[in-house]
Design a protein around this motif. Structure first.
Motif, PDB file in Angstrom:
ATOM      1  N   SER A   1       0.927  -1.061   0.154  1.00  0.00           N
ATOM      2  CA  SER A   1       0.026   0.259  -0.099  1.00  0.00           C
ATOM      3  C   SER A   1       0.312   1.248  -0.191  1.00  0.00           C
ATOM      4  O   SER A   1       0.628   2.567  -0.238  1.00  0.00           O
ATOM      5  N   VAL A   2       1.908   1.129   0.439  1.00  0.00           N
ATOM      6  CA  VAL A   2       2.809   2.362   0.236  1.00  0.00           C
ATOM      7  C   VAL A   2       3.827   2.541  -1.130  1.00  0.00           C
ATOM      8  O   VAL A   2       3.366   3.653  -1.480  1.00  0.00           O
ATOM      9  N   MET A   3       3.777   1.531  -1.706  1.00  0.00           N
ATOM     10  CA  MET A   3       4.210   1.443  -3.039  1.00  0.00           C
ATOM     11  C   MET A   3       2.806   2.556  -3.837  1.00  0.00           C
ATOM     12  O   MET A   3       3.158   3.317  -4.840  1.00  0.00           O
ATOM     13  N   ALA A   4       1.623   1.901  -3.480  1.00  0.00           N
ATOM     14  CA  ALA A   4       0.770   2.131  -4.271  1.00  0.00           C
ATOM     15  C   ALA A   4      -0.141   4.197  -3.883  1.00  0.00           C
ATOM     16  O   ALA A   4       0.096   4.557  -5.071  1.00  0.00           O
ATOM     17  N   GLN A   5       1.120   4.103  -2.586  1.00  0.00           N
ATOM     18  CA  GLN A   5       0.391   5.602  -2.711  1.00  0.00           C
ATOM     19  C   GLN A   5       2.122   6.043  -3.262  1.00  0.00           C
ATOM     20  O   GLN A   5       1.122   7.013  -3.935  1.00  0.00           O
TER      21      GLN A   5
END
Lengths: 63, 257
Positions: free
Chosen positions: B67-71
């Motif tokens: 989810s950090v990568m998606a953000q």
């Protein structure tokens, strides 16, 4: 904020400094910018990322 | 083909001289590595601001790596798109108002090769920026948050890049017709309208290019079970229409002031 890991933050700061230096080089070479030049110098030095982006997108007269 | 290559080299030379090839990738790298760092230090940042209600810090979880990568990729959908569009807006409009296009059109070159060279040059800048930015974001995420699948990261970045390429192509189309700032404003507005319309009817309109950012986040979340071909095809069609439209417009010898 006891032990800030400079190995992590360092690259981020270095890239912003590089961006500001590129901006200053470009500013010293161009003749005309929108608004006074000294304002853009302040933007580039103190405005970190957003200041540099503002200079590159809005400051230069590209034509 | 040789003419196209010569025009492409001219465009790349211009993006080196205007520092576009340097500053856009640097900004993308900064945006990419900022997101994992902010997520990693979120507890410290909140503690530093010192008016956090008691109990908030206890049940704060560190977000998952995916989810950090998606953000981080999501940053490119807002600030990244703005920067790319502002960097593209003068590519045809600027030549028109500086008089370069008159010189260029007086030579035996077709307008489609001029537009195609410009599009390819902007595409090159975009690929370099997204490639380096996503690589930086993925490296920091892996170091700070945990493992990521490289295949998913590459697929998700590619899908995001396609969506940004749609916005850049729209800017090129409007830049053949309007002044630079108007072209940038119109294409950002159109991209926002597309995302909004897609957000209202996400199931019926999942063939739109605007569903690419969501699909890219989905690839990171579950490894790409929800990937469909329709948005990719419609995005490619939109880009082709933009290039064709831009060369039609640029071919007409109307020179608006």
């Amino acid at each position: 904020m006891k032990d800030l890991n400079w190995g992590l933050i360092g690259p981020l700061l270095a890239l912003q400094v590089v961006l500001a230096i590129i901006g200053l080089i470009s500013l010293s070479k161009t003749e005309q910018v929108r608004g006074p030049k000294w304002m853009w110098v302040l933007f580039l030095i103190f405005g970190n990322l957003l200041g540099s982006v503002a200079y590159f997108t809005l400051g230069r007269k590209e034509f | 083909m040789r003419r196209l290559w010569a025009l492409y080299l001219k465009e790349m030379l211009e993006s080196v001289r205007s520092y576009k090839l340097i500053w856009i990738p640097v900004v993308f790298i900064v945006l990419g590595i900022m997101q994992p760092l902010v997520s990693f230090y979120m507890a410290d940042i909140l503690a530093f601001s010192s008016n956090v209600p008691a109990g908030l810090m206890e049940n704060m979880e560190r977000p998952a790596a995916s989810s950090v990568m998606a953000q981080a990729l999501g940053q490119y959908g807002t600030i990244g798109m703005l920067i790319l569009v502002l960097g593209t807006m003068n590519s045809l409009a600027g030549e028109r108002s500086s008089g370069t296009s008159e010189l260029l059109m007086a030579k035996p070159v077709s307008s489609i090769s001029v537009v195609a060279a410009k599009w390819t040059a902007n595409f090159t800048v975009l690929v370099i920026a997204i490639g380096l930015g996503a690589a930086g974001a993925a490296y920091y995420t892996v170091q700070l948050m945990g493992a990521l699948s490289w295949r998913d990261v590459i697929a998700a970045s590619g899908l995001y890049a396609l969506w940004l390429l749609c916005a850049v192509s729209l800017t090129l189309l409007f830049s053949a017709w309007l002044r630079g700032p108007a072209a940038a404003g119109l294409s950002l507005l159109l991209a926002a309208v597309m995302s909004l319309v897609h957000g209202l009817l996400p199931v019926k309109l999942n063939w739109m290019p605007a569903s690419l950012p969501g699909m890219s986040a989905g690839v990171l979340a579950d490894g790409g079970t929800g990937v469909s071909l329709a948005p990719i095809v419609s995005a490619v069609l939109l880009i082709i229409i933009c290039i064709a439209g831009a060369s039609l417009m640029a071919g007409r010898n109307k020179l608006p002031v």
